[in-house]
Design an enzyme around this catalytic site. Structure first.
Site, PDB file in Angstrom:
ATOM      1  CG  HIS A  22     -23.607  -1.263  19.781  1.00 18.85           C
ATOM      2  ND1 HIS A  22     -24.640  -2.151  19.967  1.00 18.85           N
ATOM      3  CD2 HIS A  22     -24.147  -0.223  19.103  1.00 18.85           C
ATOM      4  CE1 HIS A  22     -25.746  -1.683  19.430  1.00 18.85           C
ATOM      5  NE2 HIS A  22     -25.472  -0.513  18.888  1.00 18.85           N
ATOM      6  CG  ASP A 122     -24.495  -5.500  21.162  1.00 12.14           C
ATOM      7  OD1 ASP A 122     -25.657  -5.605  20.717  1.00 12.14           O
ATOM      8  OD2 ASP A 122     -23.917  -4.406  21.265  1.00 12.14           O
TER       9      ASP A 122
END
Length: 465
Positions: A22, A122
């Site tokens: 990520h 995120d």
């Protein structure tokens, strides 16, 4: 903290999820934004371990004087002993994340003298909506690191749960209630939507994320609109703004990003891969990689190696050291294989090389998109997360690859897949389709392309408050 220009400017706080892959693509985007907005400070918050992993293979971020790579606690209590629960480290991090990020943000503001003007996170961090409100209503701009189909599935979780049987053995049932998902079966969906432990912290986090993302100022993603126009248009109707800003590897590099960097061990190894590919015939090489996290079983790895040996096709295998075992090492050391085995390869450059004709992959989103950008059809062996859904899109929607017979590596199944992709008409059709998508991807990142326009919108959103 890195030095920052004294010129007055905004302060973009960036909160990274430190697991899987990520953080790296989010930092990639941050660097591109930073290059375009040198008077804006970008504070990138990530755990020490994740930051170290990223910087070990790519030090280019250190060139940006307006990017501060900061550390946030990993949430593991002092003296804690791991008991081996699934996602134990993720749960510990997520439980402590809101408070830990707030403390880091307060320290960053105090040290820099700049209040946060935009919050980029995120997408997992649904609590970013509340943090942005607490900071006076600054824009909250979450980044979804996977593909549009999986994002759509999470946004429509309640609808899926209410309209599907949840029978993961029903091969005929498909998700017909969501635009662009009519070829997707319930069993293709990521865990946490209709199967798996729906009450786990991770599943509840994903469900809450799907409910909160429509409140964001914008949601952005590493993809391009032309790849999934139906799903993209549906998501545009669900979000205030939905920005496809990829493929990142095709975006025009900034002058800063294009400068020469010190040669790391991985860079040297990458040069060796590319030199070897230069000597191969066009579209003849099979590239094999399972990313940085996925762990195929020793039995499957052996079956794959045996198939590569029997096929006699040239191959480049990026095989991490932690996947090796004595039996596989012995087999690979015999010297009978018509290929090259390396611990790491520069995947975007490999897939863009004219000698590569097929990609054996776990179907992580970054790998799928890099294969599209390179115009290389895929042989898919998905394992977890969004990988099964990506594989379904690859084979049945875009028709640019195929899944393995039986879903796992066997010698005969792999040989059939190689033959179909490299030697049969079906493989030729896949190559033609992915070549068309490659052209669309290239057009998307041209000066007036859709992804370029979306990136400019993202830049304006992040830097003008």
């Amino acid at each position: 903290m890195a030095p920052v220009s004294n010129q007055a400017g905004g302060h973009v706080a960036v909160l990274a999820f430190p697991f899987s892959t990520h953080a790296a693509p989010l930092l990639n985007i941050v660097c591109r934004l930073a290059a375009a907005a040198p008077s804006t400070l970008f504070s990138f918050f990530n755990t020490k371990q994740s930051n170290s992993s990223i910087l070990a293979s790519d030090t280019s971020v250190l060139r940006y004087t307006n990017v501060c790579v900061c550390e946030v606690a990993d949430g593991v209590p002092e003296g804690y002993v791991f008991v081996g629960k699934p996602q134990e480290d993720i749960e510990l991090f997520m439980k402590a994340a809101p408070d830990n990020f707030r403390k880091c943000l307060e320290a960053s503001v105090a040290e820099s003298g700049r209040e946060v003007s935009c919050l980029v996170t995120d997408a997992f961090f649904w609590f970013g909506a509340h943090m942005a409100d607490d900071m006076g209503g600054v824009p909250w701009v979450p980044f979804w690191t996977a593909g549009p189909a999986s994002l759509s599935a999470h946004v429509h979780t309640d609808l899926i749960r209410n309209t599907t049987s949840g029978d993961c053995h029903d091969e005929k049932e498909t998700i017909t209630v969501i635009a662009g998902m009519s070829k997707v079966r319930p069993q293709d969906l990521p865990e946490g939507i209709i199967f798996g432990n729906l009450e786990s912290l991770f599943s509840r986090m994903l469900h809450q994320m799907g409910l909160m993302l429509p409140l964001a100022t914008a949601v952005f993603i590493n993809s391009f609109e032309e790849l999934d126009p139906v799903i993209t248009n549906d998501l545009k109707s669900k979000f205030k703004r939905f920005l496809n800003v990829g493929p990142l590897d095709l975006l025009e590099p900034t002058a800063s990003a294009a400068t020469t960097t010190p040669q790391t061990a991985e860079a040297v190894a990458g040069d060796g891969c590319l030199s070897w590919l230069d000597k191969q015939k066009a579209a003849s090489v099979v590239y094999v990689s399972f990313g940085s996290v996925t762990r195929p079983s020793p039995e499957e790895l052996m079956a794959l190696a045996e198939a590569l040996e029997a096929s006699r096709v040239p191959f480049l295998w990026s095989l991490r050291d932690n996947l090796k075992n004595p039996q596989l090492d012995e087999f690979l050391s015999k010297g009978k294989l018509n290929g090259m085995v390396v611990p790491w390869a520069p995947q975007p450059q490999v897939l863009a090389h004219g000698s590569v004709g097929a990609f054996v992959t776990h179907c992580g989103w970054n790998s799928v998109l890099e294969s599209v950008a390179g115009g290389v059809p895929l042989i898919c062996r998905p394992f977890f997360g969004d990988q099964k859904l990506n594989a379904r899109m690859v084979e049945d929607v875009w028709k640019i690859g195929l899944r393995l017979e039986g879903g796992v590596f066997t010698k005969n199944g792999m040989l059939k897949s190689l033959d179909m992709l490299l030697s049969q008409d079906k493989g030729t059709k896949m190559k033609n389709k992915i070549h068309t998508l490659k052209q669309l991807a290239q057009q998307a990142v041209e000066p007036k392309g859709s992804s370029t326009r979306n990136f400019e919108s993202l830049l304006e959103m992040a830097t003008t408050n």
